[in-house]
Design a protein around this motif. Structure first.
Motif, short mmCIF file in Angstrom:
data_model
loop_
_atom_site.label_atom_id
_atom_site.label_comp_id
_atom_site.label_asym_id
_atom_site.label_seq_id
_atom_site.Cartn_x
_atom_site.Cartn_y
_atom_site.Cartn_z
N MET A 46 20.70 28.28 60.95
CA MET A 46 21.55 29.91 61.07
C MET A 46 21.54 30.16 59.40
O MET A 46 21.08 31.25 59.20
N VAL A 47 21.84 28.95 58.61
CA VAL A 47 22.10 29.45 57.20
C VAL A 47 21.12 28.49 56.72
O VAL A 47 22.12 26.83 56.48
N ALA A 48 20.13 28.98 56.18
CA ALA A 48 19.11 28.06 55.82
C ALA A 48 19.49 27.03 54.18
O ALA A 48 20.46 27.38 53.19
N GLY A 49 19.46 26.15 53.90
CA GLY A 49 19.67 24.97 53.47
C GLY A 49 20.81 24.48 53.91
O GLY A 49 21.69 23.87 52.74
N GLU A 50 21.87 24.67 54.95
CA GLU A 50 23.29 24.15 55.40
C GLU A 50 23.11 22.45 54.58
O GLU A 50 22.34 22.07 55.25
N PRO A 51 24.18 22.02 53.67
CA PRO A 51 23.88 20.77 53.76
C PRO A 51 23.82 19.74 53.99
O PRO A 51 24.04 19.15 53.67
N GLN A 52 25.01 19.80 55.73
CA GLN A 52 25.28 18.88 56.49
C GLN A 52 24.21 18.67 57.13
O GLN A 52 24.13 17.67 57.34
N ILE A 53 23.34 19.28 57.55
CA ILE A 53 22.48 18.98 58.22
C ILE A 53 21.26 17.77 58.16
O ILE A 53 21.38 16.93 59.23
N LEU A 54 20.60 17.70 56.81
CA LEU A 54 20.00 16.14 56.87
C LEU A 54 20.92 15.16 56.34
O LEU A 54 20.79 13.91 57.01
N GLY A 55 22.24 15.16 56.27
CA GLY A 55 23.22 13.87 56.71
C GLY A 55 23.43 13.56 58.34
O GLY A 55 23.52 13.07 58.32
N GLN A 56 23.47 14.98 58.94
CA GLN A 56 23.96 15.01 60.21
C GLN A 56 22.45 14.24 60.69
O GLN A 56 21.91 13.34 61.54
N LEU A 57 21.15 14.46 60.37
CA LEU A 57 19.55 13.49 60.68
C LEU A 57 19.33 12.40 60.46
O LEU A 57 19.11 11.08 60.99
N SER A 173 32.40 19.55 64.66
CA SER A 173 32.96 19.78 66.20
C SER A 173 31.64 20.25 67.04
O SER A 173 31.57 21.29 66.46
N VAL A 174 31.85 20.19 67.89
CA VAL A 174 31.16 20.62 69.35
C VAL A 174 31.63 21.06 69.32
O VAL A 174 31.46 22.03 70.58
N GLU A 175 33.38 21.21 69.96
CA GLU A 175 33.70 22.25 70.23
C GLU A 175 34.93 22.86 69.68
O GLU A 175 35.47 22.87 68.37
N VAL A 193 37.56 32.76 58.35
CA VAL A 193 36.38 33.12 58.54
C VAL A 193 36.23 31.51 58.78
O VAL A 193 36.02 30.44 58.69
N ASP A 194 34.17 31.81 60.27
CA ASP A 194 34.12 30.77 60.62
C ASP A 194 32.99 30.47 60.53
O ASP A 194 31.53 30.98 60.79
N LEU A 195 32.76 29.65 58.95
CA LEU A 195 31.33 28.95 59.05
C LEU A 195 31.00 27.88 59.56
O LEU A 195 29.28 27.27 59.25
N ALA A 196 31.13 27.66 60.78
CA ALA A 196 30.64 26.55 61.67
C ALA A 196 29.55 26.42 62.69
O ALA A 196 29.78 27.71 62.88
N LEU A 197 29.07 25.83 62.69
CA LEU A 197 27.62 25.69 63.67
C LEU A 197 27.86 24.19 64.05
O LEU A 197 27.35 23.45 64.31
N PRO A 198 27.89 24.56 65.86
CA PRO A 198 28.89 25.65 66.54
C PRO A 198 29.52 26.07 65.80
O PRO A 198 30.64 25.47 65.24
N ARG A 199 30.58 26.97 66.37
CA ARG A 199 31.79 27.46 66.41
C ARG A 199 32.36 26.89 66.65
O ARG A 199 32.94 26.17 67.09
N ASP A 200 33.79 27.08 65.07
CA ASP A 200 35.33 26.48 65.74
C ASP A 200 35.83 27.40 65.78
O ASP A 200 37.18 27.10 66.46
N VAL A 201 35.65 28.59 66.44
CA VAL A 201 36.63 29.68 66.55
C VAL A 201 36.15 29.28 67.82
O VAL A 201 35.23 30.53 68.73
N GLU A 202 37.29 29.82 69.05
CA GLU A 202 37.29 29.90 70.60
C GLU A 202 36.58 31.64 70.94
O GLU A 202 36.74 32.44 69.84
N ALA A 203 36.25 31.45 71.80
CA ALA A 203 35.76 33.00 72.36
C ALA A 203 37.01 33.82 72.69
O ALA A 203 37.24 33.11 73.39
N ASP A 215 32.27 35.88 60.55
CA ASP A 215 31.19 34.17 61.95
C ASP A 215 30.09 34.22 61.51
O ASP A 215 30.01 35.46 59.76
N ILE A 216 29.04 33.83 61.33
CA ILE A 216 27.94 33.79 60.46
C ILE A 216 27.03 34.77 61.14
O ILE A 216 26.91 34.98 60.44
N GLU A 217 27.09 35.35 62.51
CA GLU A 217 26.39 36.35 62.94
C GLU A 217 26.89 37.05 61.83
O GLU A 217 26.04 37.89 61.64
#
Length: 346
Positions: A46-57, A173-175, A193-203, A215-217
């Protein structure tokens, strides 16, 4: 098959398979290759270039390798994908996007808050901390799920919320880590400020009295334009997909080349047996010299054609060359040859 993958995901997430299906998609062939490369390059975030994605992969690939569930093709694909991700970050300005995200988010914080709480010590949390330091903020507290020096444990989050003015959440976190109950119990005005995907903040947190949620949106609507950087990354991905496609096509002819060399060796062996029957007076040394000469002739005759056919097979439409070699020499290659699996290269 796909049903087993869905079942595994359902068990891991606690969701029903029917709930997951609507959010899943499937790619095949070169489209799957392109998707993996785009993920590694940060283009599917959702945020292009997000640095954690490559590490997760990289982590996912390492785990698969550790349990021997990654075969030759997946090894090659993932190693290539990691190289694509590194190129995207090293050769373009796509890294500006996450920094812009953090900077823009902090720009949207109103008033003059003094106490910041960073939830998550990963790449985004580190960017937020660095940006706050650049802005002269000194009262910064960080919490994280894993133990780190100078970082509070996540179990202290509820208590720390009671002293914060602004919370920046950026965990993997996934939750949700910030629940409605937790924020309500803090009983104080907060900008979150919720910068996480999936969201860190409960609906529902954003609807609480005194809570302002960014949030990101919200952020994607006001982020600076990084289209030039994204276009450059797309160019890298396109080139790497073409290169990988060439490797795939070249790899497909390998069993055919091996079958051709095997057939040539069989012909040499048959002629040597015939020679032994017709010329029994030849000594062992003489037969060895003849065998060596025949093998050298065959290898030299086959070398340039096999190198050239590998090059031709790697080009678009190269499958025709593979089939032509099979037809010319009446080959029936065993396509399930076992190949050596390389080590993981991070």
């Amino acid at each position: 098959g796909l049903s087993r993958i869905v079942e595994s995901l359902a068990r891991a997430t606690g969701l029903r398979a029917e709930e997951l299906v609507s959010s899943l998609y499937v790619h095949h062939g070169i489209d799957a290759v392109r998707h993996v490369f785009r993920v590694a390059a940060g283009l599917e975030s959702m945020v292009a270039g997000e640095p954690q994605i490559l590490g997760q992969l990289r982590d996912a690939y390492q785990r698969a390798s550790d349990v021997d569930s990654a075969g030759k093709m997946l090894h090659e694909l993932m190693q290539h994908a990691l190289r694509v991700g590194k190129r995207a970050h090293a050769e373009t300005g796509i890294d500006k996007a996450p920094r812009s995200l953090v900077s823009t988010a902090l720009d949207l914080v109103e008033g003059a808050p003094k106490r910041y709480l960073i939830v998550g010590a990963g790449a985004m949390g580190a960017l937020a901390t660095a940006e706050l330091g650049r802005r002269g903020v000194t009262d910064i507290t960080m919490v994280n799920r894993s133990d780190r020096p100078g970082v509070f444990p996540i179990s202290d989050l509820s208590l720390l919320l009671q002293d914060a003015d602004v919370v920046v959440a950026a965990t993997a976190s996934v939750e949700p880590v910030l629940t409605v109950e937790m924020v309500r119990a803090a009983a104080r005005p907060l900008t979150i400020v919720d910068l996480a995907l999936p969201r860190d903040v409960e609906a529902g947190v954003g609807a609480l009295p005194g809570i302002r949620l960014i949030d990101i949106e919200h952020l994607t609507a006001v982020l600076p334009d990084h289209s030039a950087e994204l276009h450059e990354v797309e160019r890298i991905v396109d080139g790497e997909v073409d290169a990988y496609g060439g490797w795939l096509r070249g790899n497909e002819i390998a069993p055919t080349v091996a079958a051709l060399r095997t057939k040539a060796d069989d012909v040499v062996a048959a002629e040597l047996r015939r020679l032994s029957q017709r010329r029994p007076e030849l000594t062992e040394d003489q037969r060895g010299e003849v065998a060596h000469a025949l093998h050298r002739v065959v290898q030299r005759l086959l070398h340039e054609p096999t190198v050239r056919v590998r090059q031709l097979a790697a080009q678009p439409g190269g499958e025709a060359y593979t089939q032509m070699v099979r037809d010319l020499f009446d080959l029936n290659p065993q396509l399930s040859a076992v190949a050596e699996i390389p080590e993981v290269r991070a």
